[in-house]
Design a protein around this motif. Structure first.
Motif, PDB file in Angstrom:
ATOM      1  N   ALA A 426       0.832  -1.200   0.000  1.00  0.00           N
ATOM      2  CA  ALA A 426       0.000   0.000   0.000  1.00  0.00           C
ATOM      3  C   ALA A 426       0.871   1.257   0.000  1.00  0.00           C
ATOM      4  O   ALA A 426       0.591   2.226  -0.724  1.00  0.00           O
ATOM      5  CB  ALA A 426      -0.926  -0.011   1.210  1.00  0.00           C
ATOM      6  N   ARG A 427       1.920   1.246   0.800  1.00  0.00           N
ATOM      7  CA  ARG A 427       2.852   2.373   0.830  1.00  0.00           C
ATOM      8  C   ARG A 427       3.575   2.498  -0.508  1.00  0.00           C
ATOM      9  O   ARG A 427       3.810   3.615  -0.992  1.00  0.00           O
ATOM     10  CB  ARG A 427       3.855   2.167   1.962  1.00  0.00           C
ATOM     11  N   ARG A 429       2.412   1.699  -3.487  1.00  0.00           N
ATOM     12  CA  ARG A 429       1.482   2.304  -4.449  1.00  0.00           C
ATOM     13  C   ARG A 429       1.385   3.817  -4.235  1.00  0.00           C
ATOM     14  O   ARG A 429       1.345   4.600  -5.192  1.00  0.00           O
ATOM     15  CB  ARG A 429       0.108   1.653  -4.322  1.00  0.00           C
ATOM     16  N   GLU A 430       1.357   4.218  -2.979  1.00  0.00           N
ATOM     17  CA  GLU A 430       1.289   5.640  -2.668  1.00  0.00           C
ATOM     18  C   GLU A 430       2.525   6.375  -3.170  1.00  0.00           C
ATOM     19  O   GLU A 430       2.430   7.458  -3.761  1.00  0.00           O
ATOM     20  CB  GLU A 430       1.138   5.821  -1.162  1.00  0.00           C
ATOM     21  N   MET A 434       3.114   9.133  -6.169  1.00  0.00           N
ATOM     22  CA  MET A 434       3.712  10.405  -5.783  1.00  0.00           C
ATOM     23  C   MET A 434       4.765  10.857  -6.794  1.00  0.00           C
ATOM     24  O   MET A 434       4.944  12.054  -7.039  1.00  0.00           O
ATOM     25  CB  MET A 434       4.330  10.258  -4.381  1.00  0.00           C
ATOM     26  N   PRO A 439       0.325   3.150  -9.802  1.00  0.00           N
ATOM     27  CA  PRO A 439       0.456   2.325  -8.590  1.00  0.00           C
ATOM     28  C   PRO A 439       0.516   0.829  -8.897  1.00  0.00           C
ATOM     29  O   PRO A 439       1.081   0.063  -8.113  1.00  0.00           O
ATOM     30  CB  PRO A 439      -0.793   2.675  -7.782  1.00  0.00           C
TER      31      PRO A 439
END
Length: 586
Positions: A426-427, A429-430, A434, A439
């Motif tokens: 999840a991190r 993909r973030e 960014m 993602p």
């Protein structure tokens, strides 16, 4: 080649190993004329060492010293002959397969694999049963049984060399394939040939002694292996007649030890990463007033009189000389200089990632009041990436080719705390979003990305733990102007959003002047000037800085830009000559 041989024998391991091996070679050559006939019955059986027989007698009453000395000749002759033949056959087959490829590679690789799966001892027994007795049989048996592994090693090396430019140049020049193999590929494997020969000789001596001890050699000859064979038959161990087998065993061990030392010396001389660097001075505090003062307020990183030395055979060589600078929170600080000026060494030094031959010999690196040079291994692991991270120059080399992007993010996050794979993905993909990537690339492999995409992944990884400082070591060198512009604009957006500082290292001075708040100019390891980008453009003080600026004629007072808040990263206009060559099209 002569210099390489000279360096080899100056090496401590090579000197010790070569001296021991030379002793046994001289012993094998002239020793048999200095001792009695080893087949003569000269005393009582199992007679312990005495003045008449220094090594005692064996179960037949023969002199053990004479058998040990005479046995060295055939044992070493067979060992070196097999070592040379195994290396030669393996190299020719492996290099030919790797260079020619396709059907030739398929056929030779299949043959190699067949020999690799056949157990060596049964093969030796079968071959020995059909070949005439004598040392030539042992040479043939060990050569046939041992070449395959070497062929696989040389094939791998040929695969790595066949796409080099010098091989392509030889093909364009009209050289035949045989000549390319003999004149281009094999000479570039000189160190591998040398270490393989030493290793194969060691294999041959051990295998020969083992086969002869089992009775598979010519038991009528005098060799170290047959000495052990007769010692076993005479129950020397049961009768505690240690002098019958210990001298031969010690000689075998010493020859093996000498060959191992020589092989290790060749590896260290041809691969500097394996060589223990000469000792250099440990970190020593300096007594200047600047060093004694604490870290200034409003500064995230403070480098004070940093000196970095590389260890050489002639002594320490200083590549970074008393460098001092500060970086404020959120600042972009640029380091510029020609190749070899020490700028990348400083970047690696901030993270204590210097190679084994390099040492911080003086100075301090203060980060938020912590002296990085004084951190132990555990504290250093916690410091790296969480406080200061790095974007490496070669994104393809920095990314692990056998792990997906998601797994690499997970490894980074898991190394600094307990986290589930789901949370790491999840991190990831973030972070990918960014830096402007999809993602869904968490499932992608590095080779599926372009150079610019891989470099964005490197930036995302560097920001995974929200560090206060990111060191960027020539991150745009291999990128075209358009991708470079997009990437740097993304970096500036992220910096403004997240508030981290940047140490940007590059030889591209125009890029630094457009990107950085302040720029430091390095020359020969010394920081000769530090100033804002605008003042460096119009009022550079040091002659070397002015020389660098003069190398870029389009840099002048009219195109001076301010700090990074108003940065312009437009691609430089092409000179008229290039525009004319391209027909005037953009």
């Amino acid at each position: 080649m002569r210099d390489s041989i000279r360096r080899l024998f100056r090496h401590r391991k090579a000197a010790v190993g070569g001296s021991i091996l030379l002793f046994f070679l001289v012993l094998a050559l002239i020793g048999p004329w200095l001792v009695m006939d080893p087949s003569d019955l000269v005393g009582r059986p199992h007679q312990p060492p005495s003045g008449a027989h220094l090594f005692g007698t064996n179960g037949q009453g023969q002199d053990v010293l004479a058998q040990t000395v005479v046995g060295a000749r055939e044992t070493l002759a067979v060992g070196f002959a097999v070592g040379a033949l195994v290396t030669l056959v393996g190299a020719l087959i492996g290099v030919t397969a790797g260079y020619l490829g396709r059907r030739v590679d398929d056929a030779l690789s299949l043959t190699t694999n067949v020999f690799l799966v056949i157990p060596g001892l049964p093969l030796a027994i079968v071959l020995g049963a059909y070949l005439p007795s004598g040392p030539l049989r042992m040479v043939a048996v060990l050569t046939v049984a041992g070449w395959a592994w070497n062929a696989r090693v040389f094939r791998a090396e040929a695969l790595s060399l066949r796409n080099r430019d010098f091989v392509a140049a030889a093909a364009v020049a009209g050289e035949s394939r045989a000549r390319i193999v003999a004149r281009e590929l094999l000479p570039n494997m000189a160190s591998l040939l040398g270490s393989s020969f030493i290793g194969n000789t060691l294999y041959a001596v051990g295998a020969q002694v083992g086969l002869e001890f089992l009775g598979l050699g010519d038991v009528g000859s005098v060799t170290w292996g047959t000495n052990l064979y007769w010692a076993g038959n005479d129950a020397a161990l049961l009768t505690r007649s240690w002098w019958i087998f210990v001298p031969t065993g010690v000689c075998i061990a010493l020859v093996g030890f000498s060959l191992t030392l020589l092989s290790s010396a060749i590896d260290e001389l041809t691969n500097p990463a394996l060589k223990a660097p000469p000792a250099v001075a440990a970190i020593t505090p300096v007594t200047s007033a600047a060093q004694a003062e604490p870290q200034p307020p409003g500064v995230v990183l403070s480098v004070r009189e940093l000196c970095i030395d590389y260890a050489t055979e002639r002594g320490p060589s200083r590549v970074v000389d008393t460098v001092s600078f500060d970086i404020a929170p959120g600042e972009v600080f640029g380091l510029a200089g020609e190749s070899g000026s020490g700028k990348s060494t400083i970047g690696y030094g901030l993270l204590r990632l210097l190679p084994p031959a390099a040492r911080i010999s003086q100075g301090r690196i203060l980060f938020d009041g912590t002296d990085v040079t004084a951190l132990d291994e555990e504290a250093l692991r916690a410091f790296r990436w969480a406080k200061v991270s790095m974007v490496f120059q070669s994104a393809m080399s920095a990314l692990n080719p056998v792990l997906t992007l998601g797994e690499q993010f997970h490894d980074t996050l898991a190394a600094h705390g307990r986290t589930t794979r789901a949370a790491s993905y999840a991190r990831a993909r973030e972070l990918l979003a960014m830096v402007g990537l999809s993602p869904e690339l968490v499932r992608a492999w590095p080779h599926q990305l372009s150079g610019g995409m891989r470099q964005r992944v490197g930036i995302a990884l560097a920001l995974a733990l929200e560090p206060k400082l990111v060191v960027m070591d020539e991150p745009t060198t291999a990128l075209d102007v358009v991708v470079q512009k997009e990437l740097l604009q993304r970096v500036l957006e992220l910096k403004a959003r997240l508030g981290f500082a940047v140490l940007f290292i590059t030889h591209d001075l125009p890029l630094l002047l457009a990107l950085s708040d302040r720029v430091g100019v390095l020359q020969g390891g010394k920081l000769v000037e530090v100033d804002t980008a605008a003042r460096l453009r119009t009022d550079a003080r040091h002659p070397y800085t002015r020389l660098l600026l003069s190398s870029f004629p389009h840099l002048n007072a009219d195109d001076a830009t301010g700090p990074t808040s108003n940065v312009s990263l437009a691609a430089p206009e092409r000179p008229p000559a290039l525009a004319a060559l391209s027909g005037g099209h953009r």
